[in-house]
Scaffold this motif. Sequence first.
Motif, PDB file in Angstrom:
ATOM      1  N   PRO A 156     -52.677 -92.793   0.856  1.00 13.15           N
ATOM      2  CA  PRO A 156     -51.900 -92.847   1.855  1.00 13.15           C
ATOM      3  C   PRO A 156     -51.337 -94.511   2.253  1.00 13.15           C
ATOM      4  N   ALA A 157     -52.163 -95.076   1.873  1.00 14.50           N
ATOM      5  CA  ALA A 157     -51.883 -96.784   2.157  1.00 14.50           C
ATOM      6  C   ALA A 157     -50.826 -97.231   1.177  1.00 14.50           C
ATOM      7  N   ILE A 158     -50.622 -96.641   0.041  1.00 13.79           N
ATOM      8  CA  ILE A 158     -49.694 -96.966  -0.841  1.00 13.79           C
ATOM      9  C   ILE A 158     -48.452 -96.504  -0.429  1.00 13.79           C
ATOM     10  N   LEU A 159     -48.368 -95.176   0.115  1.00 15.16           N
ATOM     11  CA  LEU A 159     -47.283 -94.581   0.440  1.00 15.16           C
ATOM     12  C   LEU A 159     -46.637 -95.440   1.639  1.00 15.16           C
ATOM     13  N   GLU A 160     -47.450 -95.758   2.549  1.00 12.38           N
ATOM     14  CA  GLU A 160     -47.085 -96.335   3.820  1.00 12.38           C
ATOM     15  C   GLU A 160     -46.510 -97.789   3.202  1.00 12.38           C
ATOM     16  N   ALA A 161     -46.991 -98.518   2.533  1.00 15.00           N
ATOM     17  CA  ALA A 161     -46.349 -99.747   2.142  1.00 15.00           C
ATOM     18  C   ALA A 161     -45.045 -99.401   1.394  1.00 15.00           C
ATOM     19  N   ILE A 162     -44.997 -98.530   0.825  1.00 20.66           N
ATOM     20  CA  ILE A 162     -43.641 -98.107   0.029  1.00 20.66           C
ATOM     21  C   ILE A 162     -42.671 -97.755   1.133  1.00 20.66           C
ATOM     22  N   ASN A 163     -43.066 -97.001   2.084  1.00 21.39           N
ATOM     23  CA  ASN A 163     -42.090 -96.750   3.166  1.00 21.39           C
ATOM     24  C   ASN A 163     -41.521 -97.994   3.998  1.00 21.39           C
ATOM     25  N   LYS A 164     -42.431 -98.656   4.203  1.00 25.04           N
ATOM     26  CA  LYS A 164     -42.280-100.100   5.027  1.00 25.04           C
ATOM     27  C   LYS A 164     -41.466-101.027   4.321  1.00 25.04           C
ATOM     28  N   CYS A 165     -41.538-100.847   2.969  1.00 21.30           N
ATOM     29  CA  CYS A 165     -40.778-102.086   2.067  1.00 21.30           C
ATOM     30  C   CYS A 165     -39.445-101.389   1.897  1.00 21.30           C
ATOM     31  N   ASN A 166     -39.207-100.056   1.901  1.00 21.23           N
ATOM     32  CA  ASN A 166     -38.044 -99.494   1.724  1.00 21.23           C
ATOM     33  C   ASN A 166     -37.166 -99.844   3.055  1.00 21.23           C
ATOM     34  N   GLN A 167     -37.700 -99.330   4.216  1.00 26.56           N
ATOM     35  CA  GLN A 167     -37.150 -99.491   5.523  1.00 26.56           C
ATOM     36  C   GLN A 167     -36.855-100.841   5.866  1.00 26.56           C
ATOM     37  N   ASN A 168     -37.501-102.005   5.158  1.00 28.07           N
ATOM     38  CA  ASN A 168     -37.128-103.240   5.377  1.00 28.07           C
ATOM     39  C   ASN A 168     -36.253-103.883   4.448  1.00 28.07           C
ATOM     40  N   GLY A 169     -35.566-102.967   3.845  1.00 26.20           N
ATOM     41  CA  GLY A 169     -34.551-103.592   2.722  1.00 26.20           C
ATOM     42  C   GLY A 169     -35.007-103.928   1.449  1.00 26.20           C
ATOM     43  N   GLY A 170     -36.110-103.528   1.170  1.00 24.79           N
ATOM     44  CA  GLY A 170     -36.809-103.662  -0.162  1.00 24.79           C
ATOM     45  C   GLY A 170     -37.649-104.854  -0.542  1.00 24.79           C
ATOM     46  N   GLY A 171     -38.183-104.788  -1.766  1.00 21.70           N
ATOM     47  CA  GLY A 171     -39.402-105.899  -2.031  1.00 21.70           C
ATOM     48  C   GLY A 171     -40.305-105.516  -2.935  1.00 21.70           C
ATOM     49  N   THR A 172     -41.446-106.039  -2.987  1.00 22.10           N
ATOM     50  CA  THR A 172     -42.400-105.787  -3.737  1.00 22.10           C
ATOM     51  C   THR A 172     -43.686-104.991  -3.303  1.00 22.10           C
ATOM     52  N   VAL A 173     -44.052-104.070  -3.495  1.00 17.89           N
ATOM     53  CA  VAL A 173     -45.409-103.217  -3.190  1.00 17.89           C
ATOM     54  C   VAL A 173     -46.446-103.654  -4.050  1.00 17.89           C
ATOM     55  N   ASN A 219     -40.302-102.176  -5.665  1.00 22.79           N
ATOM     56  CA  ASN A 219     -40.925-102.558  -7.105  1.00 22.79           C
ATOM     57  C   ASN A 219     -42.487-102.512  -6.873  1.00 22.79           C
ATOM     58  N   LEU A 220     -43.136-101.287  -7.457  1.00 24.66           N
ATOM     59  CA  LEU A 220     -44.545-101.033  -7.276  1.00 24.66           C
ATOM     60  C   LEU A 220     -45.096-101.801  -8.541  1.00 24.66           C
ATOM     61  N   HIS A 221     -45.648-102.977  -7.922  1.00 21.02           N
ATOM     62  CA  HIS A 221     -46.134-103.905  -9.103  1.00 21.02           C
ATOM     63  C   HIS A 221     -47.703-103.886  -8.918  1.00 21.02           C
ATOM     64  N   ILE A 222     -48.236-103.608 -10.238  1.00 21.41           N
ATOM     65  CA  ILE A 222     -49.799-103.416 -10.395  1.00 21.41           C
ATOM     66  C   ILE A 222     -50.273-104.381 -10.982  1.00 21.41           C
ATOM     67  N   VAL A 223     -50.843-105.411 -10.510  1.00 25.76           N
ATOM     68  CA  VAL A 223     -51.619-106.772 -11.202  1.00 25.76           C
ATOM     69  C   VAL A 223     -52.457-106.240 -12.118  1.00 25.76           C
ATOM     70  N   GLU A 224     -52.641-107.409 -13.141  1.00 28.10           N
ATOM     71  CA  GLU A 224     -53.595-107.313 -14.192  1.00 28.10           C
ATOM     72  C   GLU A 224     -54.816-107.345 -13.404  1.00 28.10           C
ATOM     73  N   GLY A 225     -55.741-106.438 -13.866  1.00 23.13           N
ATOM     74  CA  GLY A 225     -57.121-106.120 -13.368  1.00 23.13           C
ATOM     75  C   GLY A 225     -56.992-104.926 -12.046  1.00 23.13           C
TER      76      GLY A 225
END
Length: 454
Positions: A66-83, A103-109
């Motif tokens: 749910p947290a990841i989906l909320e971050a994706i929604n906010k990113c999309n609504q605000n014009g985009g960026g990196t989750v 851009n769903l960015h999953i860092v090393e680790g």
Amino acid sequence: MKKRSVLGYLFLLFLSACTTTSQKESGQWAKMPEILKNIIPPTFPDSTYNVTDYGAKNDTAFDSRPAILEAINKCNQNGGGTVLIPAGNYFIKGAITLKSNVNLHIVEGARLEFSTAASDYLPMVLTKWEGTECFNYTPFIYAYQCTNVALTGKGTLDGNGAVTFNGWHAKQGPAVDRLRQMGIDSIPVYERVFGEGYYLRPCMIQFYGCKNVLVEDVRIFDSPFWIIHPVFCNNVTVRNIYIDSNNYNNDGCDPESCTNVLIENMDFNVGDDGIAIKSGRDQDGWRIGQATENVIIRNCHFARWAITIGSETSGGVRNVYIEDCKIDSCRNGIYFKSNLDRGGYFENLNMRRIEADVCLWGVVNFRTNYHGYRGGNHPTLFRNICIEDINCNRVDSVALMANGLPEAKLYNITLRNIKVKKAPKAIQMDNVVNLTLDNIEVNGKHITSQEEKE
């Protein structure tokens, strides 16, 4: 005189370099740079949305979806960026649906552990299952009709597919038959409803009808089914990815009915085709009629399975360039497969500089009678295919196979500079029109014609 000689020598070197470049990029290969100009990875605004700010936790007993989906929604609504998913282990109870300009960015680790409960991948979405459209379980990471969308970072995706989904192939037969008959009968897609009780496994990652797609750097393990599956997409880049997934039907990357695709610097250790190029199955593929075209594959490593074109290619495949790849062990090195149900076409396909250790069935195999044939009369057109600069240490069957049918001949096939050190049989070729064998060596013997088969 010395100065003039030096200048003359330099001029000759320049001419030689120009000639070499010209020869290298002659013919169909000269078209590849123009295709590359149309493959441009998406870029994103500088805004970053850290999923831990929305409640995600480094805790595999806690559902961070749910947290990841909320971050994706906010990113999309605000014009985009990196989750951003920072380092840690995250439990994902269901599918992650991406949106445009994200851009769903999953860092090393960072490691995403996906749920093993099939019901978590409901409700169903529009998808493609082995070349036929339907509604089924949601792919673990899914994007539908998005523009500018990416999955990046050096983190890990663990599908846990073997726990529940790997045994489903033994139960899926009735559903597969039903779905394929629906495609043959042109049943409206909205009536092709599967999901619970049908045992059709979802893909790991699917981009459906998207434009400007990037998948980069991630590490992927234990997929339930096909692993990276772009469908009806334009401008797709897939690169620098390690895949270790050996479940049933674990194709590595299957671009289907896509245009302008670059797949490079990949490391495949998978349970089925490393890369399989597709464009729809039978009547369903003809109805849509979208080819896979303008595809570049380069600098890829295949540990167990290699490169396939087919068998779901009813929409056609054209303008494919494959170069500088390495194969450890596989059934077929370069494999073309279709049958008289399939229709479609394979044309303007070019492969070069491929190194293979062991290819059990053949380093090159054209197969026009692939299994599953229902008795149709829809020949696939094979034409204008060039394979060159191939080395293979061992084949356990026939080194080079190009077997057309009387109603599905192969046209304009060129095999050049191919060396197979050891094979029981050199070539097996039938119903090929305008075949060129140029500098073919098998078991230390040069093969100059179809008649030299042993």
